[in-house]
Design a protein around this motif. Structure first.
Motif, PDB file in Angstrom:
ATOM      1  N   VAL A 264       9.296  38.017  44.477  1.00 16.42           N
ATOM      2  CA  VAL A 264       9.994  38.153  45.757  1.00 16.42           C
ATOM      3  C   VAL A 264       9.113  38.812  46.821  1.00 16.42           C
ATOM      4  N   ALA A 265       8.390  39.820  46.411  1.00 16.47           N
ATOM      5  CA  ALA A 265       7.626  40.580  47.401  1.00 16.47           C
ATOM      6  C   ALA A 265       6.639  39.722  48.175  1.00 16.47           C
ATOM      7  N   PRO A 266       5.835  38.904  47.526  1.00 18.46           N
ATOM      8  CA  PRO A 266       4.844  38.150  48.300  1.00 18.46           C
ATOM      9  C   PRO A 266       5.447  37.267  49.385  1.00 18.46           C
ATOM     10  N   PRO A 267       6.419  36.421  49.075  1.00 23.00           N
ATOM     11  CA  PRO A 267       6.932  35.578  50.178  1.00 23.00           C
ATOM     12  C   PRO A 267       7.581  36.409  51.275  1.00 23.00           C
ATOM     13  N   LEU A 268       8.296  37.432  50.876  1.00 25.35           N
ATOM     14  CA  LEU A 268       8.946  38.243  51.903  1.00 25.35           C
ATOM     15  C   LEU A 268       7.918  38.890  52.816  1.00 25.35           C
ATOM     16  N   LEU A 269       6.885  39.438  52.198  1.00 25.20           N
ATOM     17  CA  LEU A 269       5.843  40.076  53.005  1.00 25.20           C
ATOM     18  C   LEU A 269       5.226  39.096  53.979  1.00 25.20           C
ATOM     19  N   LEU A 270       4.931  37.924  53.495  1.00 24.38           N
ATOM     20  CA  LEU A 270       4.287  36.927  54.366  1.00 24.38           C
ATOM     21  C   LEU A 270       5.222  36.504  55.485  1.00 24.38           C
TER      22      LEU A 270
ATOM     23  N   VAL B  62      11.769  19.236  58.507  1.00 26.86           N
ATOM     24  CA  VAL B  62      11.412  19.567  57.132  1.00 26.86           C
ATOM     25  C   VAL B  62      11.752  21.019  56.845  1.00 26.86           C
ATOM     26  N   ALA B  63      11.441  21.894  57.812  1.00 27.68           N
ATOM     27  CA  ALA B  63      11.748  23.310  57.622  1.00 27.68           C
ATOM     28  C   ALA B  63      13.233  23.488  57.369  1.00 27.68           C
ATOM     29  N   GLY B  64      14.025  22.769  58.179  1.00 26.53           N
ATOM     30  CA  GLY B  64      15.470  22.890  58.001  1.00 26.53           C
ATOM     31  C   GLY B  64      15.899  22.405  56.630  1.00 26.53           C
ATOM     32  N   VAL B  65      15.405  21.272  56.279  1.00 28.09           N
ATOM     33  CA  VAL B  65      15.858  20.672  55.025  1.00 28.09           C
ATOM     34  C   VAL B  65      15.490  21.550  53.834  1.00 28.09           C
ATOM     35  N   ILE B  66      14.246  22.033  53.835  1.00 27.67           N
ATOM     36  CA  ILE B  66      13.826  22.766  52.641  1.00 27.67           C
ATOM     37  C   ILE B  66      14.489  24.131  52.557  1.00 27.67           C
TER      38      ILE B  66
ATOM     39  N   TYR C 240       3.232  31.289  57.034  1.00 27.21           N
ATOM     40  CA  TYR C 240       4.539  30.720  56.655  1.00 27.21           C
ATOM     41  C   TYR C 240       4.409  29.712  55.524  1.00 27.21           C
ATOM     42  N   LYS C 241       3.289  28.991  55.471  1.00 23.10           N
ATOM     43  CA  LYS C 241       3.210  27.962  54.455  1.00 23.10           C
ATOM     44  C   LYS C 241       3.022  28.582  53.064  1.00 23.10           C
ATOM     45  N   ALA C 242       2.235  29.640  53.018  1.00 27.50           N
ATOM     46  CA  ALA C 242       2.081  30.305  51.723  1.00 27.50           C
ATOM     47  C   ALA C 242       3.418  30.863  51.268  1.00 27.50           C
ATOM     48  N   ALA C 243       4.146  31.452  52.227  1.00 25.38           N
ATOM     49  CA  ALA C 243       5.467  31.986  51.880  1.00 25.38           C
ATOM     50  C   ALA C 243       6.367  30.883  51.349  1.00 25.38           C
ATOM     51  N   LEU C 244       6.360  29.759  52.039  1.00 23.90           N
ATOM     52  CA  LEU C 244       7.238  28.660  51.614  1.00 23.90           C
ATOM     53  C   LEU C 244       6.838  28.148  50.232  1.00 23.90           C
ATOM     54  N   PHE C 245       5.532  28.090  49.997  1.00 28.86           N
ATOM     55  CA  PHE C 245       5.101  27.659  48.672  1.00 28.86           C
ATOM     56  C   PHE C 245       5.601  28.627  47.600  1.00 28.86           C
ATOM     57  N   PHE C 246       5.493  29.920  47.925  1.00 27.49           N
ATOM     58  CA  PHE C 246       6.019  30.901  46.974  1.00 27.49           C
ATOM     59  C   PHE C 246       7.496  30.642  46.700  1.00 27.49           C
TER      60      PHE C 246
ATOM     61  N   LEU D  38      16.058  34.460  51.683  1.00 31.69           N
ATOM     62  CA  LEU D  38      15.746  35.160  52.930  1.00 31.69           C
ATOM     63  C   LEU D  38      14.317  34.844  53.378  1.00 31.69           C
ATOM     64  N   ALA D  39      13.403  34.984  52.438  1.00 30.35           N
ATOM     65  CA  ALA D  39      12.006  34.719  52.774  1.00 30.35           C
ATOM     66  C   ALA D  39      11.834  33.291  53.249  1.00 30.35           C
ATOM     67  N   CYS D  40      12.507  32.374  52.589  1.00 33.11           N
ATOM     68  CA  CYS D  40      12.394  30.962  52.943  1.00 33.11           C
ATOM     69  C   CYS D  40      12.939  30.732  54.342  1.00 33.11           C
ATOM     70  N   THR D  41      14.034  31.363  54.623  1.00 31.36           N
ATOM     71  CA  THR D  41      14.625  31.199  55.942  1.00 31.36           C
ATOM     72  C   THR D  41      13.662  31.709  57.016  1.00 31.36           C
ATOM     73  N   LEU D  42      13.153  32.896  56.802  1.00 30.69           N
ATOM     74  CA  LEU D  42      12.252  33.470  57.805  1.00 30.69           C
ATOM     75  C   LEU D  42      11.022  32.579  57.998  1.00 30.69           C
ATOM     76  N   ALA D  43      10.436  32.166  56.892  1.00 28.97           N
ATOM     77  CA  ALA D  43       9.225  31.355  56.985  1.00 28.97           C
ATOM     78  C   ALA D  43       9.527  30.020  57.635  1.00 28.97           C
TER      79      ALA D  43
END
Ligand code: NA
Ligand code: NA
Lengths: 908, 126, 108, 115, 452, 95
Positions: free
Chosen positions: A449-455, A421-425, A335-341, A370-375
């Motif tokens: 888009v693909a990398p964060p979504l995949l993660l 923090v997850a909520g805020v970001i 999740y952290k890599a996704a969020l960084f992406f 979407l990816a951010c929400t999931l992560a």
């Protein structure tokens, strides 16, 4: 594995060159490398899931204890999957992210990323600790290069240096630990070290080893008090941050601690330290996460907190802690890599990373949202995401361990902050309304888009379909860390457990934080003491203090006053001698019965008087004359004690020094009152006197030693027989120790070269007008010149049997030219030479060397002299004469170089 | 006599060091010359100088009679000449220094000069 | 032959003068009170050759307490520093008699 | 038998002259006067010493001794002239000299060369 | 011409090393064909032979580099002859079997160095030369006094004989003092604290190619002699503690001084001193392991230090300044240079797998055995060095050079650096042979008194 | 028969007095000319020492030194004399 690494290394160097040709899609091509590696590692899964270990070993530098040994067990395997998998996604993402950079920079970035990947793989696969250090330090250096990738920015450079200082400093601790382990066990095998932990701890080095390992881990994994480098490291391009500073590199500390957990646990304080440090880190990071203004720094602090949690889990005992550690490691990486992406995409799209300035991006960056929400859901630990499961593990581990509740409370609080923090970001940039218009510079692209979504999806998929990953990665990893197989049940729902209740508490507090984030944030930001608490300040201050210390030290040590330097050096000599004498404790021997001879004593005292007068003289000329007096007295002393050669040489040198130095003194002021303060003079006097005193004592002992002079006796016996000379000193100089003389002749020749370079002749008319000289001298100079020249030749020729030789001959010849140049000017003297002095030097050196060559034809060593005795009253001839002639020419040429040069210079 | 010579050598070295500690380049130069004289005397003491006969094999003889240590003398001869060469080299440097700065003082800020010349490119550009 | 005689005479006078001058200096130095009357004396030169002039200057430099400080640019006068300058004329005459005359003979 | 005694006597005489010269160096009042003492008495003294050595016989080759004396006689007075002139020109104190014809001469020569 | 000559020297040096490695017993040439202990000789033994190779390598690289740095004016000033004389002096010191001969080579190196420092006759060069000369002559005096004492007591100057005598006789006042004087004098020549003050300013004064040769050869010559004297002649003395203190102070304080230097030459000058501190630390342990570490470190450091000076010369050429504040942009304008420069820098910082890492590791390990505080000082110094290197990199390579164009580094300079960088990489990747040589060297030094 | 080495040793003593006196003048000055006059005197003393050593040791080698000395030291004297003239001219203290 070695082959894999080598191939990967080659690929890392070559494949990114594609990016110089291909544009946006380069990342996709380059990503083939990590994904191929991922595939290769997955092929090992069958081994790993059986709980087996795959080892490879080659010899590299056995005497260093360095072997190319690799070891793939469950724990390394998990890391390898993360490194290559996330690495692939990072390369893809980088292709889309670095669109603003020129192609060669993109290529360079990808190279660094791939190199970093290789280094990471090497670190977790290495079994030999030196090998691990090699890769470990490589990650630090690559991290340095990546943080400073945007090298035009001073902030990047500063952050890079800071990160390197901390992590490479930690690397030094690791080196120290490794060296100590090698010292105790005689091996650098990590498995050995862990297995023979008790042996390590029983040795003197036990505590230092554990402490050094901890320091290495804490620096790499950004634990208090070394955590501050990580937020600064966010200066790196976001793909690098995602890869290095959240998913992989920072976990190396955890890796190390987990590997050495048995050893750490063996000390009384090991686990406590880990837990305390982890708790402090978590609290500090949580607090800072709330204060963070930018997307990336909020992520950075939450990463630090997560790393704290991991350290905590290493510190806790029991199998559940190991399970939790592995679970959280995986979940966090995803999740952290996704969020960084996502953070990167926002930054890339808007050009700003400040949370308060962002808003409403879900429309323009929908997939990112979407990816951010999931992560974020995973990060917040909301079921059914993997983050939830790992949080359950965490609480279970804490409840099961033998620990008090304090760490648990901290964990709950920190997890709540993570939820916040997850909520805020997620809400702030994507879903809440913007406070002002947000300009979009770049839209989304597949690579972005693909990398964060995949993660993010992986976090969901794994928790829903955990079997495969549990079997091949999680369970073997836990077994590797815990030391034996542990039942791992990765499931979203375990029924109503205490852990679930804790999760609910966490989410509730987290929700509150999300709601009141703004006022909380503002209050916290305003609170200055927290800034003070920041160790970054402290670090910077200490760095500044070090720099000040450096500057101060340099200013004190290199004050620019030569006399101070030399005083230190002389005092150092005295100290060393006194120390040596004190340590040796040998009795002082005194020279035997040796009556004082009045005349010699008087001569010696005149020498002393001259020296003291020279030291006292205010006038430079007076000082020179007094030095000359001492030289005179010493020359007479030599004469009185059976050293005619020395005597004549010393006299000649004294005369030449007068001739040469008067040229210098002609241009400088003679009156030179001391510039030393009285106290300094007294100090210098004391230093000089103490040196003299020490030397006096030492010389007494030397003279008191029984005199065995084997070499000298040999010379006396063999000089005529083997060297064909009556003058033993000369035979030593030209024959027995001719090589010394050759070296000395080279010294003179090189000095001449220096003189010729510094005192280059000018073609101006000679200003020394003859009329300014006493006419008697002018008239007498020619006969005197020839007389001296003849004398020099006689001295040279007779040198082998009588006092004299090439050196003193050359010096006397130089005096002949000095007469001419004094009386008639340099020009006339130079004309009388009919050659340039430097040429004479060259010829002389050539002669001296050549004289030693003929014998080499017969296989004898260089400088073996040959003799030819024609008999019949003719003088014997030898190559030594050639040698001495060479010396003569060199000395003459060299002295004349200086003589003419200095006199010309003085006449300017 | 040996003690007296040891004293002489030590005193010469002491005086020389005091001169070397001066801030005047020429005093340093003279001090170094004096120092080498003192050390030469010390080497002389190191040799066997119980005999006052020179190490010259008498005419018609093959072997040296009792004489002063020839090896020590050879070493000193080398040392004298090297010391002389260095003194002269130093004198040359001092001369250049005087021509360049007009000062004999050895004190100078240790930060070197910085001739920053962006256009400087020739091989001899320092 | 005559030149040889002149040269020998010159050398003899020279050696004699050396002895005398040394004794004189000794007397002055060892006297209870150092009593000197230094003066700078001009001695006219009638020699033609440079070497003769130089030799003249050289010889005068050995006589009782006198040293040649300077030879005039035209080589016509010697400037001597003398320890006893009470009777300059006598001194000049003595130089001319002992040295210059013989040098002239050598010159020819 | 005679040689050595005669030689030592000569040497003694020479040393005496040297001593006197040295005393003169101390007692005389200005550099020019001291120079007289050092060079003249010194020359004789050394010459006597060397002759003495020759007289002792089988110590040294006569040629060496004679050459030494010749060189001494050549160089010491010449050195005296140079030192005298230098002392004078460098403005060393000259006691008891009222009349200085050399100063005028040098002034004149200076003018001649600059003209 | 000069390049060919240096290549020939290098080839000869390698042949010598091969001979040294294969010759059993020791191959000694006594010049003049006199017996051992009488004449002055050269011995093809370790570590001298390998250091000769390293010296030849550095000289070869410098000769390549000189094509771009040393123009007609400097060559007319005698650059070639002076640098060859320097090389000859260094090799003489590495090979000689005689203590006094060693002194002669030191003097030759001194005069050659003075010539190189003053090659351009600039004011700063004169000042640097004077400073260097005063120091060096003081050091030479201490060395000569030490030699005199040894000669006075033993009557010999032959190193092997001396070693045998010194180890079999109890210490006396004279020999103890000789050891101390030799330590002091050679510490001065090696640039050890507090005798190092001559180093930064004189290195800063010399033309940079010459400074590179100095950095590679000059201080190491002093250190080599120190090793031969302390470990070889005495086989460890009571002076190891002072030497250790000196080493620790040098490592830490010299590195610390480097931290705030803005002139790149001075910055590296301090690092030269600091690195000698590591070698001295190895020596100060008094163990075979320590001497091995010292020799390994010496081989590594000679190459790296010379290369670093070549590197800053290239930076100066490209940016027009020695001052870090006015340099920059090298990585963008000269990426190949940046790579070649990174090798010695990382090696200096002790980053594996470059030579500096193995060298530091050996020193630390030797220190742990004998004097842990030496290991601590070594690590502390390493940390400072890493920072300093990072600053240098950041300023010279990363920072952008405002308002000025960064020029290309001439290929000759890159070639010179390339040779040394390749050597550094080779040692790093293949430490085993070098370590073997270092170990044999330590044994050879230890055997010196055994008459082998 | 006179013991020559004893004679030489005895005669060396007054010579040393001469040496010391010359040395004193050299150190004391006051003018540079004085110092160099003294140095010139030293040449004479050194020659005498050489001769005495030759007598004491019976070796002619020392007389060779005496031979060289007279020539060698003359050059120093000349250099110094010219220095004195030129220096005073340079500094305007010439008469
Ligand atoms: Na645990
Ligand atoms: Na002795």
């Amino acid at each position: 594995m070695l082959m894999l690494l080598v191939l990967a290394l080659i690929a890392a160097c070559l494949v990114p060159l594609v990016a110089r040709v291909v544009g946006k899609g380069a990342g996709l091509i380059v990503a083939v490398v990590p994904f191929a590696l991922l595939g290769a590692f997955v092929a090992f899964a069958s081994i790993v899931e059986r709980g087996w270990v795959r080892s490879e070993g080659w010899r590299w530098a056995p005497s260093l204890g360095l072997d190319l040994t690799f070891r793939l067990d469950g724990f390394s395997f998990l890391f390898c999957l993360l490194i290559t998998g996330i690495g692939g996604l990072v390369t893809i993402y980088s292709g889309g992210y670095l669109t603003d950079k020129p192609r060669h920079e993109r290529s360079r970035f990808l190279t660094l990323i791939l190199l970093f990947m290789v280094a990471m793989l090497g670190t977790v696969l290495a079994e030999n600790m030196l090998l691990m250090i090699l890769f470990w330090e490589a990650t630090s250096v690559l991290s340095f290069l990546l943080i400073g990738f945007d090298s035009r920015s001073p902030r990047s450079r500063r952050a890079a240096i800071m990160a390197l200082q901390v992590t490479a400093g930690g690397g030094l601790a690791l080196i120290a630990a490794t060296a100590m382990i090698g010292q105790v066990l005689g091996t650098y095998s990590m498995a050995e070290a862990v297995r023979r932990g008790p042996e390590l701890l029983a040795s003197n080095w036990g505590a230092p080893i554990v402490a050094c390992i901890m320091i290495a881990a804490f620096t790499k994994s950004a634990q208090f008090p070394f955590h501050f480098w990580l937020p600064n490291a966010m200066q790196a391009p976001t793909p690098a941050s995602a890869y290095l500073h959240s998913a992989t590199m920072v976990k190396l500390g955890i890796y190390l601690l987990a590997r050495f957990e048995p050893v750490i646990a063996g000390t009384a304080w090991g686990r406590n330290t880990l837990i305390i440090v982890a708790c402090i880190t978590m609290l500090v990071a949580a607090l800072q996460a709330l204060r963070a203004e930018s997307f990336k720094s909020a992520l950075a602090y939450s990463t630090i907190a997560s790393l704290g949690i991991l350290v905590l889990l290493v510190g806790l005992d029991g199998p559940a802690a190991s399970v939790a550690m592995i679970g959280f490691l995986l979940a966090h990486a995803l999740y952290k890599a996704a969020l960084f992406f996502c953070a990167g995409s926002v930054l890339h799209a808007t050009g700003t990373g400040t949370l308060r300035a962002l808003g409403g991006l879900r429309r323009t960056l929908p997939f990112t949202a979407l990816a951010c929400t999931l992560a974020s859901l995973s990060m917040a630990g909301i079921p059914p995401f993997l983050g939830f499961i790992s949080k359950e593990f965490l609480f279970e581990a804490q409840l099961e361990s033998s620990w008090e509740l304090a760490p648990l409370a901290v964990a709950v609080l920190v997890n709540a902050v993570m939820v916040g923090v997850a909520g805020v970001i997620t809400l702030r940039p994507f879903f809440l309304a913007p406070q002002s218009e947000v300009r979009i510079e770049h839209g989304e692209s597949f690579s972005l888009v693909a990398p964060p979504l995949l993660l993010a999806l992986a976090g969901l998929v794994i928790s829903l379909e955990p079997d495969w990953i549990t079997r091949v990665a999680i369970r073997p990893a836990v077994a590797a860390v815990f030391g034996r197989p542990v039942a791992v049940d990765v499931a979203v729902w375990h029924g109503p457990t205490p852990m679930l209740a804790l999760s609910a508490v966490v989410v509730a507090i987290g929700a509150a934080i999300v709601i009141w984030w703004r006022p909380l944030h503002v209050v916290l930001r305003r609170h200055a003491p927290i800034e003070q608490f920041g160790l970054e300040r402290l670090w910077e201050r200490s760095v500044r203090a070090t720099l000040r210390l450096s500057a101060g030290l340099t200013a004190r040590v290199e004050h620019g006053d030569l006399s101070g330097y030399l005083a230190t050096a002389i005092a150092g000599f005295v100290t060393l001698v006194v120390w040596a004498l004190w340590q040796a404790g040998a009795p002082l021997r005194l020279p035997g019965d040796d009556p004082v001879r009045l005349a010699e004593a008087a001569v010696a005292l005149v020498g002393v008087a001259g020296a003291l007068a020279a030291a006292r003289a205010r006038n430079l000329l007076a000082a020179m004359i007094a030095v000359g007096l001492t030289g005179f007295a010493v020359a007479i002393t030599f004469m009185l004690n059976g050293a005619p050669d020395l005597s004549i040489t010393q006299f000649t040198v004294e005369a030449l020094i007068v001739v040469l130095l008067t040229a210098l003194l002609l241009v400088v002021p003679l009156d030179a009152p001391t510039t030393r303060e009285r106290s300094r003079r007294v100090g210098h006097m004391a230093i000089a006197a103490s040196f003299a005193a020490v030397m006096f004592v030492v010389m007494l002992d030397m003279a008191g030693a029984t005199n065995a002079t084997p070499a000298a006796d040999w010379f006396g016996r063999m000089s005529y027989v083997a060297g064909k000379g009556h003058n033993v000193v000369n035979v030593i100089l030209v024959d027995f120790r001719g090589f010394d003389t050759l070296g000395e002749t080279s010294v003179i020749a090189v000095a001449a070269l220096l003189g010729a370079s510094l005192l280059h002749a000018r073609t101006r008319p000679d200003p020394v007008a003859a009329r300014s000289v006493h006419f008697s001298f002018h008239a007498a100079s020619r006969p005197l010149f020839w007389l001296l020249l003849a004398a020099s030749v006689v001295i040279l020729w007779r040198g082998h049997d009588q006092p004299g030789g090439g050196f003193v001959g050359g010096l006397v010849a130089a005096l002949a030219f000095a007469v001419l140049s004094l009386a008639r000017g340099v020009g006339e003297a130079a004309r009388a030479l009919r050659s340039s002095p430097v040429m004479l030097v060259a010829i002389g050196l050539g002669l001296a060397v050549a004289s030693g060559l003929p014998s080499m034809i017969g296989g004898a060593p260089f400088l073996t002299h040959l003799w030819w005795e024609p008999g019949g009253g003719l003088p014997k001839l030898g190559t030594t004469i050639l040698f001495d002639l060479g010396v003569y020419a060199v000395v003459l040429g060299a002295v004349l170089t200086f003589l003419f040069g200095l006199q010309r210079e003085a006449a300017r | 006599m040996t003690i007296l010579y040891a004293l002489t050598a030590a005193a010469i070295m002491g005086a020389a060091l005091y001169m070397i500690l001066s801030r005047n380049m020429i005093r340093i130069l003279l001090g170094l010359a004096l120092l080498s004289t003192g050390v030469n005397l010390m080497i002389f003491l190191a040799g066997d100088f119980s005999s006052r006969q020179p190490p010259l094999i008498r005419e018609g003889q093959q072997v040296l009679d009792e004489a002063a240590d020839p090896l020590a003398q050879a070493l000193i001869l080398t040392a004298i000449v090297i010391g002389f060469a260095l003194t002269v080299v130093l004198a040359t440097i001092v001369m250049r220094g005087w021509r360049a700065t007009g000062s004999l003082d050895v004190r100078r800020p240790d930060a070197p000069e910085q001739p920053d010349d962006p256009e400087l490119r020739g091989p001899d550009a320092d | 032959m005559r030149k040889l005689v002149a040269a020998l005479a010159l050398a003899g006078g020279f050696l004699w003068d050396l002895l005398v001058s040394s004794l004189l200096v000794a007397r002055i130095v060892l006297g209870r009170r150092v009593d000197t009357r230094p003066a700078i004396l001009v001695v006219p030169v009638h020699l033609r050759r440079d070497w003769a002039v130089v030799l003249y200057a050289y010889c005068t430099s050995l006589t009782p307490g006198s040293t040649c400080l300077h030879i005039s640019a035209d080589r016509r006068r010697l400037y001597l520093h003398i320890l006893d300058g009470r009777d300059p004329e006598a001194t000049r005459a003595r130089f001319a008699r002992i040295y210059e005359r013989r040098l002239m003979e050598l010159e020819r | 038998m005679i040689g050595p005694i005669f030689g030592v006597a000569l040497i003694t005489l020479g040393v005496a002259f040297l001593l006197i010269a040295a005393i003169g160096l101390i007692r005389l009042s200005d550099p020019l006067q001291r120079m007289h003492s050092a060079t003249k008495a010194g020359t004789l003294g050394t010459a006597l010493v060397v002759v003495g050595v020759l007289a002792i016989g089988d110590v040294a080759r006569p040629s060496t001794g004679i050459l030494t004396i010749l060189f001494l006689l050549l160089t010491l007075p010449l050195g005296a002239q140079l030192l005298g002139r230098a002392s004078y020109l460098s403005g060393a104190p000259l006691e008891g000299i009222d009349d200085d014809p050399l100063a005028e001469e040098l002034e004149k020569e200076e003018e001649d060369t600059t003209a | 011409m000069s390049i060919a000559a240096h290549a020939a020297i290098l080839a000869g040096a390698v042949a010598l090393l091969v001979r040294a490695l294969s010759a059993e017993p020791l191959a000694v040439t006594i010049f003049g064909g006199w017996p051992t202990g009488i004449g002055v000789g050269f011995a093809a033994r370790l570590p001298g032979a390998v250091l000769v190779v390293v010296a030849a390598l550095i000289a070869f690289a410098a000769a390549l580099y000189a094509v771009a740095d040393i123009g007609a004016r400097r060559r007319a000033g005698g650059y070639d002859a002076l640098s060859l004389a320097m090389l000859a002096a260094v090799n003489g010191a590495f090979l000689t079997t005689d203590l006094f001969n060693l002194y002669v080579w030191f003097e030759l190196a001194l005069v050659a160095a003075l010539g190189l420092i003053t090659l351009d006759r600039r004011e700063a060069q004169i000042g640097g030369a004077l400073r260097y000369a005063a120091f060096a002559m003081l050091g030479a005096t201490a060395i000569l006094a030490g030699i005199a004492l040894l000669y006075g007591v033993t009557g010999t100057l032959d190193l092997a004989t001396l070693g045998r005598l010194l180890r079999t006789t109890p210490p006396s006042v004279a020999t103890a003092a000789a050891a101390a004087l030799l330590l002091g004098g050679l510490a001065l020549k090696s640039g050890l604290f507090p005798f190092h003050q001559w180093l930064p300013s004189s290195y800063a004064a010399a033309p940079v190619t010459a400074a590179a040769v100095f950095a590679g050869l000059l201080t190491k010559m002093g250190f080599y002699a120190l090793a031969v004297v302390l470990a070889g002649l005495w086989g460890g003395t009571t002076l190891l503690l002072p030497l250790g203190l000196i080493a620790a102070a040098t490592m830490v304080l010299a590195a610390l001084s480097a931290l705030t230097q803005t002139d790149m030459r001075r910055l590296l000058g301090y690092h030269v001193a600091a690195q000698v501190g590591y070698m001295a630390a190895g020596l100060a342990t008094g163990t075979a392991q320590g001497v091995t570490a010292a020799v390994f470190y010496m081989i590594h450091s000679m190459i790296v230090q010379a290369n670093l000076f070549l590197g800053i010369g290239a930076i100066r050429r490209a940016t027009g300044s020695w001052n870090l504040a006015h340099t920059g942009g090298m990585i963008r304008s000269n990426p190949l240079f940046a790579f070649l420069f990174a090798v010695p820098m990382l090696s200096l910082a002790g980053i594996p797998p470059l030579s500096g890492f193995w060298a530091k590791l050996l020193v630390v390990r030797a220190g742990l055995d004998a004097a842990p505080w030496l290991a601590v000082a070594a690590l502390l110094s390493a940390l400072i060095t890493i920072t300093s290197v990072a600053i240098l990199w950041s300023e010279a390579c990363w920072k952008s050079l405002r308002g000025r164009r960064v020029r290309r580094v001439p290929p000759a300079m890159l070639a010179g650096m390339g040779v040394l960088s390749a050597a550094t990489l080779a040692i790093g990747l293949m430490p085993e042979p070098v370590l073997r040589v270092a170990r044999l060297s330590a044994a050879a030094i230890a055997r010196m008194g055994g008459g082998a | 028969m006179i013991d020559l080495s004893t004679a030489a040793a005895v005669l060396a003593v007054p010579l040393c007095v001469a040496l010391a006196l010359a040395g004193w003048r050299m150190v004391k000055g006051p003018s540079f000319a004085d110092r160099f006059v003294a140095l010139d005197m030293l040449t004479a003393v050194a020659v005498a020492f050489a001769a005495l050593t030759a007598v004491a040791t019976g070796r002619s080698a020392f007389l060779d030194i005496a031979l060289g000395l007279s020539l060698i030291n003359f050059v120093a004297t000349a250099a110094f004399a010219l220095f004195l003239e030129r220096k005073s001219r340079r500094e305007g203290t010439a008469r």
